[in-house]
Design a protein around this motif. Structure first.
Motif, PDB file in Angstrom:
ATOM      1  N   ASN A 182      40.233  35.650  33.882  1.00 37.16           N
ATOM      2  CA  ASN A 182      40.537  37.042  33.558  1.00 37.16           C
ATOM      3  C   ASN A 182      41.912  37.433  34.085  1.00 37.16           C
ATOM      4  OD1 ASN A 182      38.056  37.870  32.227  1.00 37.16           O
ATOM      5  ND2 ASN A 182      37.097  37.586  34.227  1.00 37.16           N
ATOM      6  N   ILE A 194      44.253  40.490  35.530  1.00 38.64           N
ATOM      7  CA  ILE A 194      44.375  41.847  36.047  1.00 38.64           C
ATOM      8  C   ILE A 194      45.721  42.366  35.575  1.00 38.64           C
ATOM      9  CG2 ILE A 194      44.535  43.286  38.102  1.00 38.64           C
ATOM     10  CD1 ILE A 194      42.647  41.439  39.502  1.00 38.64           C
ATOM     11  N   VAL A 245      41.106  44.959  33.442  1.00 35.75           N
ATOM     12  CA  VAL A 245      40.846  43.518  33.463  1.00 35.75           C
ATOM     13  C   VAL A 245      40.605  43.064  32.033  1.00 35.75           C
ATOM     14  CG1 VAL A 245      39.363  41.680  34.336  1.00 35.75           C
ATOM     15  CG2 VAL A 245      39.842  43.676  35.766  1.00 35.75           C
TER      16      VAL A 245
END
Length: 260
Positions: A109, A111, A232
Protein backbone atom coordinates in the motif's frame (compact mmCIF):
# COMPACT_ATOMS: atom_id res chain seq x y z
CA UNK A 1 14.44 10.14 2.42
CA UNK A 2 14.17 13.94 2.97
CA UNK A 3 13.50 14.89 6.58
CA UNK A 4 10.13 16.52 5.83
CA UNK A 5 8.93 13.47 3.93
CA UNK A 6 10.07 11.14 6.72
CA UNK A 7 8.34 13.29 9.34
CA UNK A 8 5.05 13.28 7.43
CA UNK A 9 5.26 9.52 6.88
CA UNK A 10 5.87 8.94 10.58
CA UNK A 11 2.98 11.22 11.44
CA UNK A 12 0.61 9.43 9.06
CA UNK A 13 1.59 5.98 10.36
CA UNK A 14 1.27 7.21 13.94
CA UNK A 15 -2.20 8.56 13.16
CA UNK A 16 -3.29 5.17 11.83
CA UNK A 17 -1.93 3.33 14.85
CA UNK A 18 -3.63 5.70 17.29
CA UNK A 19 -6.89 5.44 15.33
CA UNK A 20 -6.79 1.65 15.51
CA UNK A 21 -6.10 1.71 19.23
CA UNK A 22 -8.87 4.18 20.04
CA UNK A 23 -11.52 2.31 18.10
CA UNK A 24 -10.77 -1.25 19.21
CA UNK A 25 -12.49 -2.84 22.21
CA UNK A 26 -9.42 -5.00 22.85
CA UNK A 27 -5.71 -4.45 22.27
CA UNK A 28 -3.03 -7.11 22.74
CA UNK A 29 0.67 -6.26 22.81
CA UNK A 30 2.91 -8.39 20.60
CA UNK A 31 6.69 -8.06 20.15
CA UNK A 32 7.28 -5.14 17.81
CA UNK A 33 3.65 -4.08 17.65
CA UNK A 34 0.12 -4.79 18.78
CA UNK A 35 -3.07 -6.55 17.76
CA UNK A 36 -6.61 -5.19 17.65
CA UNK A 37 -9.55 -7.53 18.23
CA UNK A 38 -13.30 -7.03 18.07
CA UNK A 39 -15.48 -9.96 19.12
CA UNK A 40 -18.55 -8.33 17.57
CA UNK A 41 -17.10 -8.65 14.06
CA UNK A 42 -14.84 -11.72 14.05
CA UNK A 43 -14.84 -11.91 10.26
CA UNK A 44 -13.73 -8.30 9.80
CA UNK A 45 -10.10 -8.18 8.72
CA UNK A 46 -9.72 -4.50 9.59
CA UNK A 47 -11.01 -5.04 13.12
CA UNK A 48 -8.93 -8.15 13.83
CA UNK A 49 -5.28 -7.89 12.83
CA UNK A 50 -1.66 -7.55 13.93
CA UNK A 51 0.07 -4.21 13.35
CA UNK A 52 3.85 -4.02 13.27
CA UNK A 53 5.29 -0.53 13.54
CA UNK A 54 8.53 0.94 12.23
CA UNK A 55 11.57 0.33 14.37
CA UNK A 56 14.69 -1.80 14.70
CA UNK A 57 14.28 -5.56 14.38
CA UNK A 58 16.87 -7.58 16.32
CA UNK A 59 16.43 -10.78 14.30
CA UNK A 60 17.06 -11.82 10.75
CA UNK A 61 14.05 -11.47 8.39
CA UNK A 62 13.35 -15.21 8.64
CA UNK A 63 13.44 -15.09 12.43
CA UNK A 64 11.19 -12.01 12.50
CA UNK A 65 8.76 -13.67 10.09
CA UNK A 66 8.64 -16.81 12.24
CA UNK A 67 7.93 -14.73 15.34
CA UNK A 68 5.13 -12.80 13.63
CA UNK A 69 3.59 -15.89 12.09
CA UNK A 70 3.45 -17.52 15.52
CA UNK A 71 1.98 -14.35 17.04
CA UNK A 72 -0.72 -14.19 14.35
CA UNK A 73 -1.66 -17.83 14.95
CA UNK A 74 -1.85 -17.23 18.69
CA UNK A 75 -3.65 -13.89 18.83
CA UNK A 76 -6.02 -14.61 15.93
CA UNK A 77 -6.57 -18.25 16.88
CA UNK A 78 -10.35 -17.79 17.05
CA UNK A 79 -10.53 -16.03 13.68
CA UNK A 80 -10.83 -17.63 10.25
CA UNK A 81 -8.22 -15.26 8.86
CA UNK A 82 -4.72 -14.03 9.64
CA UNK A 83 -3.78 -10.44 8.81
CA UNK A 84 -0.39 -8.90 9.62
CA UNK A 85 0.20 -5.25 8.67
CA UNK A 86 3.83 -4.14 8.53
CA UNK A 87 4.22 -0.36 8.50
CA UNK A 88 7.88 -0.36 7.53
CA UNK A 89 8.68 -0.71 3.84
CA UNK A 90 12.07 -2.39 4.12
CA UNK A 91 10.92 -4.81 6.81
CA UNK A 92 7.74 -5.68 4.91
CA UNK A 93 9.68 -6.37 1.70
CA UNK A 94 12.17 -8.54 3.62
CA UNK A 95 9.38 -10.54 5.29
CA UNK A 96 7.45 -11.15 2.07
CA UNK A 97 9.15 -14.41 0.95
CA UNK A 98 8.57 -16.13 4.29
CA UNK A 99 4.94 -15.00 4.49
CA UNK A 100 4.24 -16.13 0.92
CA UNK A 101 5.78 -19.50 1.74
CA UNK A 102 3.38 -19.74 4.70
CA UNK A 103 0.37 -19.25 2.41
CA UNK A 104 -0.18 -15.53 2.85
CA UNK A 105 -1.12 -13.12 0.08
CA UNK A 106 0.99 -9.96 -0.03
CA UNK A 107 -0.32 -6.46 -0.72
CA UNK A 108 1.71 -3.26 -0.88
CA UNK A 109 0.00 0.00 0.00
CA UNK A 110 1.01 3.60 -0.65
CA UNK A 111 0.65 6.31 1.96
CA UNK A 112 -0.05 9.41 -0.10
CA UNK A 113 -0.09 13.01 1.16
CA UNK A 114 -1.90 15.90 -0.48
CA UNK A 115 0.58 18.37 -1.95
CA UNK A 116 -1.69 20.13 -4.42
CA UNK A 117 -3.58 23.40 -4.33
CA UNK A 118 -6.45 23.29 -1.87
CA UNK A 119 -9.71 23.49 -3.81
CA UNK A 120 -12.44 25.95 -2.94
CA UNK A 121 -15.41 24.69 -0.98
CA UNK A 122 -18.05 22.54 -2.67
CA UNK A 123 -21.70 22.06 -1.82
CA UNK A 124 -21.95 18.89 -3.93
CA UNK A 125 -21.02 16.51 -1.12
CA UNK A 126 -23.22 16.12 1.93
CA UNK A 127 -22.50 14.83 5.38
CA UNK A 128 -24.23 11.54 6.07
CA UNK A 129 -25.59 10.40 9.40
CA UNK A 130 -25.14 6.78 10.44
CA UNK A 131 -28.83 6.23 9.72
CA UNK A 132 -28.27 7.45 6.16
CA UNK A 133 -24.96 5.65 5.67
CA UNK A 134 -25.87 2.17 6.87
CA UNK A 135 -28.35 1.37 4.06
CA UNK A 136 -25.75 2.51 1.53
CA UNK A 137 -23.12 0.23 3.07
CA UNK A 138 -25.55 -2.69 3.08
CA UNK A 139 -26.35 -2.05 -0.59
CA UNK A 140 -22.69 -1.93 -1.59
CA UNK A 141 -21.75 -5.04 0.42
CA UNK A 142 -24.71 -6.92 -1.02
CA UNK A 143 -23.50 -6.06 -4.51
CA UNK A 144 -19.99 -7.29 -3.61
CA UNK A 145 -21.17 -10.44 -1.76
CA UNK A 146 -24.46 -11.45 -3.39
CA UNK A 147 -24.57 -14.86 -1.69
CA UNK A 148 -23.75 -13.72 1.85
CA UNK A 149 -26.37 -14.12 4.60
CA UNK A 150 -28.15 -10.96 5.71
CA UNK A 151 -26.49 -11.06 9.13
CA UNK A 152 -23.05 -11.02 7.49
CA UNK A 153 -23.97 -8.04 5.34
CA UNK A 154 -25.37 -6.20 8.37
CA UNK A 155 -22.23 -6.89 10.39
CA UNK A 156 -19.98 -5.62 7.62
CA UNK A 157 -22.02 -2.44 7.43
CA UNK A 158 -22.23 -1.85 11.18
CA UNK A 159 -18.45 -2.01 11.66
CA UNK A 160 -18.48 1.67 10.72
CA UNK A 161 -19.97 2.52 14.12
CA UNK A 162 -16.64 1.74 15.79
CA UNK A 163 -14.83 4.32 13.67
CA UNK A 164 -16.55 7.11 15.57
CA UNK A 165 -14.16 6.45 18.48
CA UNK A 166 -11.04 6.66 16.34
CA UNK A 167 -10.49 10.42 16.15
CA UNK A 168 -11.68 13.73 17.54
CA UNK A 169 -13.78 14.29 14.41
CA UNK A 170 -15.11 11.42 12.30
CA UNK A 171 -17.54 12.23 9.51
CA UNK A 172 -19.07 10.36 6.59
CA UNK A 173 -19.67 12.06 3.24
CA UNK A 174 -21.49 11.25 0.03
CA UNK A 175 -22.30 12.57 -3.42
CA UNK A 176 -25.66 11.80 -4.97
CA UNK A 177 -26.47 10.78 -8.53
CA UNK A 178 -29.25 12.69 -10.33
CA UNK A 179 -31.79 10.09 -9.15
CA UNK A 180 -30.88 10.84 -5.52
CA UNK A 181 -28.95 7.64 -4.82
CA UNK A 182 -25.59 7.94 -3.05
CA UNK A 183 -23.12 7.40 -5.88
CA UNK A 184 -19.80 7.91 -4.06
CA UNK A 185 -18.89 7.97 -0.38
CA UNK A 186 -15.87 8.34 1.90
CA UNK A 187 -14.89 8.84 5.54
CA UNK A 188 -12.95 11.81 6.90
CA UNK A 189 -10.97 11.41 10.14
CA UNK A 190 -9.43 14.50 11.79
CA UNK A 191 -7.24 14.50 14.89
CA UNK A 192 -4.32 16.61 16.12
CA UNK A 193 -3.82 18.57 12.91
CA UNK A 194 -3.89 15.46 10.69
CA UNK A 195 -6.72 14.40 8.37
CA UNK A 196 -7.16 11.02 6.72
CA UNK A 197 -9.56 10.31 3.85
CA UNK A 198 -10.57 6.67 4.07
CA UNK A 199 -12.99 4.11 2.57
CA UNK A 200 -13.51 6.07 -0.64
CA UNK A 201 -15.90 4.08 -2.81
CA UNK A 202 -17.99 4.67 -5.92
CA UNK A 203 -20.87 2.34 -6.71
CA UNK A 204 -20.39 0.15 -9.79
CA UNK A 205 -23.30 1.80 -11.63
CA UNK A 206 -21.96 5.30 -11.01
CA UNK A 207 -18.30 5.10 -12.02
CA UNK A 208 -16.78 7.32 -14.67
CA UNK A 209 -19.27 10.13 -14.09
CA UNK A 210 -17.19 12.51 -11.94
CA UNK A 211 -18.76 11.63 -8.59
CA UNK A 212 -15.48 10.55 -6.98
CA UNK A 213 -13.71 13.73 -8.09
CA UNK A 214 -16.53 15.88 -6.74
CA UNK A 215 -16.39 14.03 -3.42
CA UNK A 216 -12.62 14.25 -3.08
CA UNK A 217 -12.66 17.95 -3.95
CA UNK A 218 -15.22 18.56 -1.22
CA UNK A 219 -13.25 16.59 1.38
CA UNK A 220 -10.01 18.37 0.57
CA UNK A 221 -11.77 21.70 1.03
CA UNK A 222 -13.29 20.47 4.30
CA UNK A 223 -9.86 19.41 5.64
CA UNK A 224 -8.00 22.44 4.29
CA UNK A 225 -6.87 23.61 7.74
CA UNK A 226 -5.12 20.32 8.52
CA UNK A 227 -1.33 20.31 8.63
CA UNK A 228 -1.28 16.95 6.82
CA UNK A 229 -3.95 15.31 4.65
CA UNK A 230 -3.27 11.73 3.62
CA UNK A 231 -4.86 8.56 2.33
CA UNK A 232 -3.83 4.96 1.68
CA UNK A 233 -3.99 3.41 -1.80
CA UNK A 234 -3.26 -0.06 -3.17
CA UNK A 235 0.05 0.13 -5.03
CA UNK A 236 -1.24 -2.32 -7.65
CA UNK A 237 -4.61 -0.66 -8.37
CA UNK A 238 -5.66 2.30 -10.52
CA UNK A 239 -7.05 4.68 -7.83
CA UNK A 240 -3.50 5.67 -6.91
CA UNK A 241 -3.19 7.34 -10.31
CA UNK A 242 -6.49 9.16 -9.80
CA UNK A 243 -5.28 10.44 -6.44
CA UNK A 244 -1.99 11.57 -7.99
CA UNK A 245 -3.93 13.68 -10.50
CA UNK A 246 -5.73 15.33 -7.59
CA UNK A 247 -2.39 16.35 -6.04
CA UNK A 248 -1.46 13.44 -3.77
CA UNK A 249 2.16 12.26 -3.68
CA UNK A 250 3.64 9.08 -2.25
CA UNK A 251 5.20 9.37 1.20
CA UNK A 252 6.09 5.73 1.67
CA UNK A 253 4.92 2.14 1.48
CA UNK A 254 3.44 -0.34 3.92
CA UNK A 255 2.74 -4.05 3.57
CA UNK A 256 -0.17 -6.32 4.43
CA UNK A 257 -0.04 -10.12 4.61
CA UNK A 258 -3.35 -11.98 4.58
CA UNK A 259 -4.27 -15.65 4.83
CA UNK A 260 -7.89 -16.75 4.63
Amino acid sequence: MPAELAADLARAVGFQHAFARRRTPREVTVPGGFAVLDERYPGSHDDNKLIVGPGPVPETPDEAAGRLLRAADEVLAERAHRLVCVDDDRLGAALAPAFRAAGYDHETNLIMAFRGTTPSGSTVAERLSLAELLPVLRRDWRHTLPQAPDEVIDGLARRVEGRLRGADAVSFWGVRAPDGEIAARADLYEHGGVAQIESAFTGADHRGKGHARALMTALLAKAAEAELIFLVADAADWPKDFYAKLGFEELGRTHAFLRT
